[in-house]
Design an enzyme around this catalytic site. Structure first.
Site, short mmCIF file in Angstrom:
data_model
loop_
_atom_site.label_atom_id
_atom_site.label_comp_id
_atom_site.label_asym_id
_atom_site.label_seq_id
_atom_site.Cartn_x
_atom_site.Cartn_y
_atom_site.Cartn_z
N CYS A 119 -5.48 4.51 25.10
CA CYS A 119 -5.87 3.11 25.35
C CYS A 119 -7.02 3.05 26.35
O CYS A 119 -7.99 2.32 26.15
CB CYS A 119 -4.68 2.30 25.86
SG CYS A 119 -3.50 1.84 24.58
N GLU B 7 -0.47 -5.72 5.56
CA GLU B 7 -1.75 -6.17 5.00
C GLU B 7 -1.60 -7.65 4.69
O GLU B 7 -1.28 -8.03 3.57
CB GLU B 7 -2.07 -5.38 3.73
CG GLU B 7 -2.12 -3.88 3.96
CD GLU B 7 -2.55 -3.10 2.73
OE1 GLU B 7 -2.78 -3.69 1.65
OE2 GLU B 7 -2.66 -1.86 2.84
N THR C 285 1.65 3.32 2.29
CA THR C 285 2.61 3.38 3.39
C THR C 285 3.90 2.65 3.00
O THR C 285 5.01 3.13 3.26
CB THR C 285 2.01 2.73 4.66
OG1 THR C 285 0.80 3.40 4.97
CG2 THR C 285 2.96 2.82 5.84
N CYS D 101 -2.05 4.01 28.47
CA CYS D 101 -2.06 5.46 28.21
C CYS D 101 -3.50 5.97 28.13
O CYS D 101 -4.46 5.20 28.14
CB CYS D 101 -1.29 5.78 26.94
SG CYS D 101 -2.16 5.32 25.43
N CYS E 75 -2.98 4.57 20.43
CA CYS E 75 -2.10 4.49 21.60
C CYS E 75 -0.91 5.45 21.46
O CYS E 75 -0.33 5.58 20.39
CB CYS E 75 -1.58 3.05 21.74
SG CYS E 75 -0.29 2.86 22.99
N CYS F 73 0.83 -1.21 0.00
CA CYS F 73 0.00 0.00 0.00
C CYS F 73 0.86 1.25 0.00
O CYS F 73 2.08 1.20 -0.06
CB CYS F 73 -1.00 -0.02 1.15
SG CYS F 73 -0.40 0.69 2.67
N HIS G 275 5.98 4.71 0.80
CA HIS G 275 6.72 5.72 1.58
C HIS G 275 7.97 5.10 2.20
O HIS G 275 9.04 5.70 2.18
CB HIS G 275 5.83 6.32 2.67
CG HIS G 275 4.90 7.39 2.18
ND1 HIS G 275 5.36 8.59 1.67
CD2 HIS G 275 3.56 7.44 2.09
CE1 HIS G 275 4.33 9.32 1.29
NE2 HIS G 275 3.22 8.65 1.53
ZN LIG Z 1 -1.75 -0.26 4.21
ZN LIG Z 2 -1.56 3.08 24.98
#
Ligand SMILES: [Zn+2]
Ligand SMILES: [Zn+2]
Length: 343
Positions: A101, A67, A45, A98, A109, A43, A48
């Protein structure tokens, strides 16, 4: 299927370089399953990463691939998973402690790590994954279709978050894989959908899926006015990352309507905030997905309610990853490219 001591894997060796080689077979920890990976989608990402844009997150020698579709080789007895089961992997590691979360937004997160980006992913024959991150895939889904569950989960999340409803007019800026899946999910919810796209190959594919498009030959504002009787659309999704779409998005939405930012904008961009004010618009971001989004994606793909098959443009073996990345970067007539780890 007796696992050999070594397996094939692809490694990121710095900008514009993937190398296919071998690595030792992984050993599953106490709460992990050992998977035989069958398909991995490529994909934006990943592109990149290929260009070196994510070198602050992806280590040299790292294994990408988020994926994924796989088969369980072995899993702990109490895990509920058995050898031979077909699964997809929710590629997230989160802290559980956190604020995000605790609010239920574990996919946001503060310490989030994405498998296939920050941590090793699935671009290899065998993979050890926490069983808590596995979801079963019904037999009615082919391997190729199952590889599209991850991007489809992005789309179900986006459409749910934007509260798209029956009869809504929805405009999607950008008809790549995510924009197309958003359009298909919104249509399944009963919305009237138009995709704004400039690439001729993609326009043809969208039309082939029965989706209406508005191309570069028409003025978008005029089109939306004609379509909605001057009111504007109920929801607009920004899935291009293009400054022109960002400039136009607040102009085409109705009073109290919604603008959803799905594309990754790494640079600030000018937005017409006057319309935001004048029409009391809602704007929000939409980033990853929750469990319910995965479960819905599996249901929609398995039932055929969202036809994912036509999005698969090409399958390549692991050894062709470098070449596949170069071709994908070059643009052209490509939607989704899958790496076939069984080839
Ligand atoms: Zn992706
Ligand atoms: Zn978290």
């Amino acid at each position: 299927m007796a696992p050999s001591a070594m397996m094939r894997a692809a490694f990121y060796e710095g900008a514009r370089t993937f190398k296919t080689g071998t690595a030792a077979m992984p050993v599953a920890g106490p709460d992990e399953a050992l998977l035989r990976v069958r398909r991995v989608g490529i994909c934006g990402t990943d592109l990149h990463i290929f260009q070196g844009h994510l070198d602050h997150r992806v280590p040299r020698g790292g294994v990408i691939g988020h994926e994924t579709f796989a088969e369980v080789v072995e899993a702990p007895a109490q895990s509920g998973f058995k050898a031979g089961e077909r699964v997809v992997v929710e590629p997230l590691q989160f802290c559980g402690a956190c604020r995000a979360c605790k609010m239920g937004g574990y996919y946001l997160c503060h310490n989030l790590k994405v498998l296939g980006v920050d941590l090793p992913g699935g671009m290899r024959e065998y993979w050890n994954v926490p069983v808590a991150r596995l979801l079963r895939v019904p037999d009615s889904l082919t391997d190729d279709h199952a590889a599209l569950i991850e991007p489809l989960s992005v789309a179900t999340h986006d459409v749910t978050r934007a509260k798209v409803g029956e009869g809504d007019a929805v405009l999607v800026f950008g008809g790549g894989p995510i924009g197309t899946l958003i359009a298909l999910v919104a249509r399944h919810r009963g919305a009237r959908v138009v995709v704004a796209e400039v690439n001729a190959f993609r326009i043809e594919m969208l039309n082939g899926l029965g989706l209406d498009t508005v191309g570069p030959d028409r003025d978008l504002g005029t089109f939306v006015n004609d379509w909605t009787g001057g009111d504007g659309v109920d929801v607009a999704f920004e899935v291009t990352g293009n400054p022109k779409a960002v400039r136009a998005m607040t102009d085409v939405v109705r009073v109290w309507g919604t603008v959803s930012i799905v594309a990754i904008h790494s640079e600030p961009m000018p937005v017409n905030l006057y319309q935001m004010f004048a029409r009391e618009l809602n704007m929000h971001g939409s980033r990853l997905y929750a469990r319910e989004d995965w479960e819905e994606a599996i249901r929609l793909a398995a039932s055929g309610a969202v036809p994912v098959g036509p999005l698969v443009s090409r399958k390549i073996p692991l050894e062709a990853l470098q070449e596949g990345m170069e071709q994908a970067l070059g643009g052209g007539p490509v939607m989704k490219v899958l790496v076939d780890l069984t080839a």
